[in-house]
Scaffold this motif. Sequence first.
Motif, short mmCIF file in Angstrom:
data_model
loop_
_atom_site.label_atom_id
_atom_site.label_comp_id
_atom_site.label_asym_id
_atom_site.label_seq_id
_atom_site.Cartn_x
_atom_site.Cartn_y
_atom_site.Cartn_z
N ILE A 209 69.91 72.82 58.78
CA ILE A 209 68.76 72.96 57.87
C ILE A 209 67.87 74.14 58.27
O ILE A 209 66.91 74.47 57.58
N ILE A 210 68.17 74.78 59.41
CA ILE A 210 67.36 75.89 59.90
C ILE A 210 67.98 77.22 59.47
O ILE A 210 69.14 77.50 59.76
N LYS A 211 67.20 78.00 58.76
CA LYS A 211 67.64 79.32 58.31
C LYS A 211 66.77 80.40 58.97
O LYS A 211 65.77 80.10 59.62
N LYS A 212 67.15 81.64 58.77
CA LYS A 212 66.41 82.76 59.36
C LYS A 212 64.95 82.77 58.91
O LYS A 212 64.04 83.05 59.70
N LYS A 213 64.71 82.46 57.65
CA LYS A 213 63.35 82.50 57.10
C LYS A 213 62.60 81.19 57.27
O LYS A 213 61.41 81.11 56.92
N THR A 214 63.27 80.17 57.79
CA THR A 214 62.62 78.87 57.96
C THR A 214 61.54 78.96 59.05
O THR A 214 61.81 79.40 60.16
N ILE A 215 60.34 78.55 58.71
CA ILE A 215 59.25 78.51 59.69
C ILE A 215 59.29 77.15 60.37
O ILE A 215 59.39 76.11 59.70
N CYS A 216 59.22 77.14 61.69
CA CYS A 216 59.31 75.89 62.45
C CYS A 216 58.06 75.70 63.30
O CYS A 216 57.68 76.62 64.05
N TYR A 217 57.46 74.54 63.21
CA TYR A 217 56.17 74.28 63.87
C TYR A 217 56.25 72.96 64.64
O TYR A 217 56.49 71.91 64.05
N ASP A 218 56.04 73.04 65.94
CA ASP A 218 56.00 71.84 66.78
C ASP A 218 54.53 71.49 67.01
O ASP A 218 53.78 72.29 67.57
N LYS A 225 57.58 77.61 75.65
CA LYS A 225 58.19 77.14 74.40
C LYS A 225 58.67 75.71 74.55
O LYS A 225 59.28 75.36 75.56
N THR A 226 58.43 74.91 73.54
CA THR A 226 58.89 73.53 73.57
C THR A 226 60.40 73.49 73.30
O THR A 226 60.99 74.47 72.83
N SER A 227 61.00 72.34 73.56
CA SER A 227 62.43 72.17 73.30
C SER A 227 62.74 72.37 71.82
O SER A 227 63.77 72.97 71.46
N PHE A 228 61.84 71.93 70.95
CA PHE A 228 62.03 72.08 69.51
C PHE A 228 61.97 73.55 69.11
O PHE A 228 62.80 74.04 68.32
N MET A 229 61.02 74.29 69.66
CA MET A 229 60.89 75.72 69.36
C MET A 229 62.15 76.48 69.80
O MET A 229 62.67 77.31 69.05
N SER A 230 62.61 76.18 70.99
CA SER A 230 63.81 76.85 71.51
C SER A 230 65.04 76.53 70.67
O SER A 230 65.88 77.40 70.40
N PHE A 231 65.15 75.27 70.25
CA PHE A 231 66.25 74.83 69.40
C PHE A 231 66.25 75.60 68.08
O PHE A 231 67.29 76.11 67.64
N CYS A 232 65.09 75.71 67.46
CA CYS A 232 64.98 76.38 66.17
C CYS A 232 65.27 77.88 66.29
O CYS A 232 65.93 78.47 65.43
N GLU A 233 64.80 78.48 67.37
CA GLU A 233 65.08 79.90 67.61
C GLU A 233 66.58 80.13 67.82
O GLU A 233 67.16 81.10 67.30
N PHE A 234 67.19 79.25 68.58
CA PHE A 234 68.61 79.39 68.90
C PHE A 234 69.45 79.37 67.62
O PHE A 234 70.46 80.09 67.52
N TYR A 235 69.01 78.56 66.64
CA TYR A 235 69.78 78.44 65.41
C TYR A 235 69.24 79.33 64.28
O TYR A 235 69.52 79.09 63.11
N GLY A 236 68.47 80.36 64.65
CA GLY A 236 68.18 81.42 63.70
C GLY A 236 66.77 81.63 63.22
O GLY A 236 66.47 82.66 62.63
N SER A 237 65.86 80.65 63.42
CA SER A 237 64.50 80.83 62.93
C SER A 237 63.80 81.98 63.64
O SER A 237 63.85 82.08 64.87
N ASN A 239 60.50 82.48 63.11
CA ASN A 239 59.09 82.13 63.11
C ASN A 239 58.89 80.73 63.67
O ASN A 239 59.10 79.74 62.96
N VAL A 240 58.53 80.64 64.96
CA VAL A 240 58.30 79.33 65.58
C VAL A 240 56.90 79.29 66.17
O VAL A 240 56.39 80.28 66.70
#
Length: 274
Positions: A209-218, A225-237, A239-240
């Motif tokens: 569900i994570i795309k390059k343009k997806t903004i992710c906010y923990d 960086k939180t585990s969630f932020m790192s996860f989202c960055e790893f899969y392409g986001s 903007n965290v």
Amino acid sequence: MIHLYKKEIYAVFGNPIHHSKSPKIHNFFFKLYNFKKKYIKICASKNFFLDEITLFFKKGGKGANITLPFKEKIFSLCNNITKRATIAGSINTLKKCNDGKIIGDNTDGIGFLSDLLFHNIIKKNFNLLIIGAGGASRGIIYPLLKFGCNIFITNRTFKKAQILSKEFSKFGNIESVFYKNLRGINFDLIINSTSASISNELPLISYNIIKKKTICYDMFYMNKKTSFMSFCEFYGSKNVYNGIGMLIHQAAHSFFLWNKIFPDIKKTIKYLFK
């Protein structure tokens, strides 16, 4: 005998409270406007916190912030409760008025929205995914719906997500979704409201569900960086964000309730991260 405070005192009550950055933020606000006031943190007893907060105001306390685990348990202390606190079902800000009455407010939701606007990462009609259906998510749903976003909410215990979506449906577009059904929806912003990052874990979501343009906010914050932020960055986001901006903005809205001045956010961020 009650020994009165010698200067105008504000405080944050919680348990645990040692990690709180609120005193640093609010004391900077006071310094910024040359107020002879002080903000402290108080580790309240889980059994007698209402007595302790009552004593704080009797000793001359002017205002307080309430954090975990007391936000939902402070209503009985208040003479007046704001609409947003009533809707959120929790109170994070108290103000003692000149007539002695206590106002209960919730600045979490408006603080969260203010941070999103500050970073220019939210627009009307955005599809937002909120992961988690606990107290943190309750506090932010109403302002986001009022702003004009479409909210999808998911939770490990799906019934809790269903209950929240039904409760808030009168305020806007909100829908509960099973984890396995998230892949078919395009999300502009994904918000982790769970406490998973506290223990360096991840919420139960798929990387699909994570795309390059997806903004992710923990909503949780820490110095790295939180585990969630790192996860989202790893899969392409690309903007965290973490919850430090929300903390600053909810503090600013509390400060405004107490002092009728909205503090300078840019100067506060510069001070905190210098």
